[in-house]
Design a protein around this motif. Structure first.
Motif, mmCIF file in Angstrom:
data_model
loop_
_atom_site.group_PDB
_atom_site.id
_atom_site.type_symbol
_atom_site.label_atom_id
_atom_site.label_comp_id
_atom_site.label_asym_id
_atom_site.label_seq_id
_atom_site.Cartn_x
_atom_site.Cartn_y
_atom_site.Cartn_z
ATOM 1 N N GLU A 30 -24.999 4.868 8.681
ATOM 2 C CA GLU A 30 -24.430 6.057 9.329
ATOM 3 C C GLU A 30 -24.718 6.104 10.829
ATOM 4 O OE1 GLU A 30 -25.371 7.130 5.031
ATOM 5 O OE2 GLU A 30 -26.398 6.079 6.654
ATOM 6 N N GLY A 87 -33.346 19.092 8.012
ATOM 7 C CA GLY A 87 -33.385 18.117 6.921
ATOM 8 C C GLY A 87 -34.370 18.488 5.828
ATOM 9 N N PRO A 147 -33.059 9.623 3.634
ATOM 10 C CA PRO A 147 -32.220 10.620 2.945
ATOM 11 C C PRO A 147 -31.699 11.714 3.878
ATOM 12 C CG PRO A 147 -34.227 10.195 1.695
ATOM 13 C CD PRO A 147 -34.395 9.521 3.018
ATOM 14 N N MET A 148 -32.453 12.024 4.934
ATOM 15 C CA MET A 148 -31.990 13.031 5.896
ATOM 16 C C MET A 148 -30.820 12.497 6.717
ATOM 17 S SD MET A 148 -35.456 14.790 7.367
ATOM 18 C CE MET A 148 -36.989 14.647 6.476
ATOM 19 N N THR A 160 -28.664 10.232 5.442
ATOM 20 C CA THR A 160 -27.570 10.221 4.467
ATOM 21 C C THR A 160 -26.958 11.607 4.303
ATOM 22 O OG1 THR A 160 -28.602 8.377 3.282
ATOM 23 C CG2 THR A 160 -26.972 9.678 2.063
ATOM 24 N N SER A 161 -27.805 12.643 4.309
ATOM 25 C CA SER A 161 -27.311 14.011 4.142
ATOM 26 C C SER A 161 -26.578 14.536 5.368
ATOM 27 C CB SER A 161 -28.473 14.953 3.832
ATOM 28 O OG SER A 161 -29.250 15.208 4.996
ATOM 29 N N ALA A 171 -28.227 15.511 8.129
ATOM 30 C CA ALA A 171 -29.119 16.375 8.909
ATOM 31 C C ALA A 171 -29.585 15.681 10.187
ATOM 32 C CB ALA A 171 -30.327 16.786 8.054
#
Length: 201
Positions: free
Chosen positions: A11, A62, A191-192, A194-195, A197
């Motif tokens: 990302e 996040g 993961p933050m 990916t989300s 944030a």
């Protein structure tokens, strides 16, 4: 060394990846590991338009902070903090408010008089004391640095008055003592990203 190499999430571009290490590692270590930030809490980020400030805003979001307030000195910096994800932005000197109304008063208004659960302070100087005063009962101010140049002091009775804490947080010192910390934090940052944030400016 291999431990100093980290996976770049798809990302992010290379420029964002370059911004990720120092600032976002610092934010996770200081806010979560030292400051014990939890989902649903409110955060005041001092110096909210700088690298440490924008990363602090995004990490707080996040983690699931309910309200992230950025403190800045100019409308241009307010735009940066807003773009980073701050829910509210407060100007240090707001020309629309009277001289007897401080930025701390505005933070208290935004929290219905309660105050914030955490003040994230990479600035120090004359912002520090009002950062303590803006805390809710059982809140904590995380000392991250002294960009203002002046190292502040506090009378400890202020800590007793509302059961608040001041927490020192130095990512560099911690990593020097335990080189495994960056890999652990990076795993929590992914993961933050990916989300959505975390998106370094």
């Amino acid at each position: 060394k291999p431990r100093d190499v980290f996976h770049l999430a798809p990302e992010l571009n290379f420029e964002q990846g370059a911004a990720l290490m120092m600032n976002y590692q610092t934010a996770v270590f200081c806010m979560v590991d030292r400051g014990a930030l939890r989902a649903g809490e409110s955060v005041l980020v001092l110096g909210a338009s700088g690298g440490v400030g924008t990363s602090g805003i995004q990490v707080a979001k996040g983690v699931g902070a309910s309200l992230v307030i950025g403190l800045v000195s100019t409308p241009e910096k307010a735009a940066i903090a807003t773009a980073a994800g701050a829910d509210e932005v407060v100007l240090i000197d707001d020309p629309t408010r009277g001289p007897d109304h401080s930025w701390k008063d505005r933070v208290l208004e935004l929290t219905a008089g309660r105050g914030v659960d955490m003040t994230y302070d990479p600035v120090g100087g004359d912002r520090f004391l009002d950062g303590v005063r803006a805390l809710a009962r059982f809140g904590r101010l995380v000392v991250v640095g002294f960009a203002a140049g002046e190292i502040p002091t506090v009378k400890v009775n202020r800590l007793l008055l509302r059961n608040v804490s001041i927490v020192g947080a130095a990512w560099g010192e911690a990593v020097a003592a335990d080189p495994s910390i960056p890999a652990d934090i990076h795993a929590r940052i992914l993961p933050m990203i990916t989300s959505g944030a975390i998106r370094p400016p």
